[in-house]
Design a protein around this motif. Sequence first.
Motif, mmCIF file in Angstrom:
data_model
loop_
_atom_site.group_PDB
_atom_site.id
_atom_site.type_symbol
_atom_site.label_atom_id
_atom_site.label_comp_id
_atom_site.label_asym_id
_atom_site.label_seq_id
_atom_site.Cartn_x
_atom_site.Cartn_y
_atom_site.Cartn_z
ATOM 1 N N THR A 52 2.965 -2.635 0.835
ATOM 2 C CA THR A 52 3.295 -2.352 2.237
ATOM 3 C C THR A 52 2.592 -3.310 3.192
ATOM 4 N N ASP A 53 1.904 -4.340 2.675
ATOM 5 C CA ASP A 53 1.166 -5.240 3.563
ATOM 6 C C ASP A 53 1.315 -6.683 3.105
ATOM 7 N N PRO A 389 -11.916 1.364 9.998
ATOM 8 C CA PRO A 389 -12.179 1.459 8.558
ATOM 9 C C PRO A 389 -11.666 0.214 7.844
ATOM 10 N N GLU A 390 -12.042 0.039 6.572
ATOM 11 C CA GLU A 390 -11.480 -1.089 5.822
ATOM 12 C C GLU A 390 -9.975 -0.874 5.694
ATOM 13 N N PHE A 391 -9.237 -1.946 5.403
ATOM 14 C CA PHE A 391 -7.791 -1.926 5.584
ATOM 15 C C PHE A 391 -7.092 -0.879 4.713
ATOM 16 N N GLY A 392 -7.563 -0.671 3.488
ATOM 17 C CA GLY A 392 -6.948 0.337 2.633
ATOM 18 C C GLY A 392 -7.060 1.733 3.234
ATOM 19 N N LEU A 395 -4.691 2.037 6.273
ATOM 20 C CA LEU A 395 -3.307 2.332 5.897
ATOM 21 C C LEU A 395 -3.151 3.782 5.445
ATOM 22 N N ALA A 396 -4.122 4.271 4.684
ATOM 23 C CA ALA A 396 -4.057 5.655 4.203
ATOM 24 C C ALA A 396 -4.047 6.637 5.370
ATOM 25 N N ALA A 397 -4.852 6.355 6.390
ATOM 26 C CA ALA A 397 -4.904 7.234 7.563
ATOM 27 C C ALA A 397 -3.565 7.232 8.303
ATOM 28 N N MET A 407 -3.706 0.421 16.761
ATOM 29 C CA MET A 407 -3.203 -0.936 16.918
ATOM 30 C C MET A 407 -2.765 -1.417 15.545
ATOM 31 N N SER A 408 -1.598 -2.042 15.482
ATOM 32 C CA SER A 408 -1.098 -2.483 14.190
ATOM 33 C C SER A 408 -0.178 -3.683 14.380
#
Length: 509
Positions: A52-53, A389-392, A395-397, A407-408
Amino acid sequence: MTSRRAFHRTMLAGAAAAMGGPVLAQPKPRNGGTLVYAAGSATQTLDPQFITDVTTFRAVGSMYEALTRQDEEGRIVPGLALSWTLSPDKRTWTFKLRPGVTFHDGSPFDAQAVKFSYDRLLNPATGSPRRSTLEMVESTAVVDDLTFRLTTKEPFAPLLSQLSAYNVYILSPSFVQKQGANFSKAASGTGPFKLQSWQPGEKLTVVRNDKYWGEKARLDAVVFSVVPEDSARTLLLLSGQADVISELPYVMVKKLGALDAVRVVRKPGYRTIYLGMNMNVAPFNDLRVRQAVGYAINKPALVQGVLSGIGSLGGSLEAASIEGSAKELQPYPYDPVKAKKLLAEAGFPNGFSTDFMVPTGRYNMDRQVGEAIQGQLAAVGIKANIQSPEFGAYLAALNKGKVPMFMSGKGSPTGDMDFTQTLMSHSAGKMNYWGIKDPEVDKLVLQQRTAVDPKERHRLLAELQAKVYQQEPHVTLYYEDQVSATRSNVHDVKVYVNEFIDFSKAWKA
């Protein structure tokens, strides 16, 4: 007396010499060597159907291939399929496959592998977040070893683009079955590189596939290294410990571009950087609050002040480089007075406090942009508490659907608007992080998929974008330019408009 300009030239020359000196002539391509690529975030999985990234796409995409692919400018060209034909009713596609191709585990690439891969993605039990990529498929069939047939429920305009996406890379059936639950940590594709090792969160190493069906890679190996901090990635490049870095801080573009030892690569892409608001979480369930946020953010100041003028503005979620983007939609003008008025009307005359999730190292200068937005929102009474948080974990959040404001970025692996509109605007979309649920929007998403006339499809896409824009589930901040940098002794690294970085022809002098 030495002039200031001469002094400046001397200092730049000294800096270049310290980093290996200028390249005076273009050397001939050579084979061998290891290239170190430093990215701001980590590879999340090795299962293509769960990507997904973009960072994961770049790593996994060096090992896997699809039936079609995009070239550097986003044009659809043959991949593992040599050619294809479409039936008169525009529903049945027949693909002639490339002969003599094998997976890294030694098993053959054939029509059965294509059917297995597509059926696995479509199977709800697989749980892929990108099942929608092929949800218009009605049936798949093996005609013979090198002929595959696919039938869609209705005419499906963006099919060839969809088949180039990373989620529909072709898998080795025997390898998937052998690995079982461990498949997300292993890899066996048909690509020019094959997996050597993976240390999640740290680095992933691929080596040349000497049995590749096409032109063999020149490099012995590529190391995908994780370096979240912008300054740290830049220092690694300058010291020669990294050969290529992505998400080069925009503030460094001019300075590094003046050095002979570094080559800056800048290219428009499909990525939009946006601020999202969860319409199912108060106070963002009130349109006036979402509009207030739009008016409170000074988008031109972000681009000119924080991003050194690199980037462009627009109102649509879809970047201007994507065909069908509604360029007539304009960003909300900066109007803090109107923002305060809307907040008061919504019952927040003194503003409110909210969590604000901001990634660090994934997008260019993302933390700095987030902090600038935090300051602009504070000016109208909105206290945004930044969480990074770290990127993983980030994404989980988002996938849990509980983050109030974030922001994304939104790119497009296919270059076709259907991919992201289905994921982000449809009520059942797996990336509908803002929780938009509008029957009219859902209807338009489905209608544009089956519109085979380009003019009619563009009309539907324009209406779809306008409908979403009116509800303001997001604030389009800017369209991001891709900026990466290489050492000057690194050649033929290809940066694609869909953000893939191709190392298959790269070499080091």
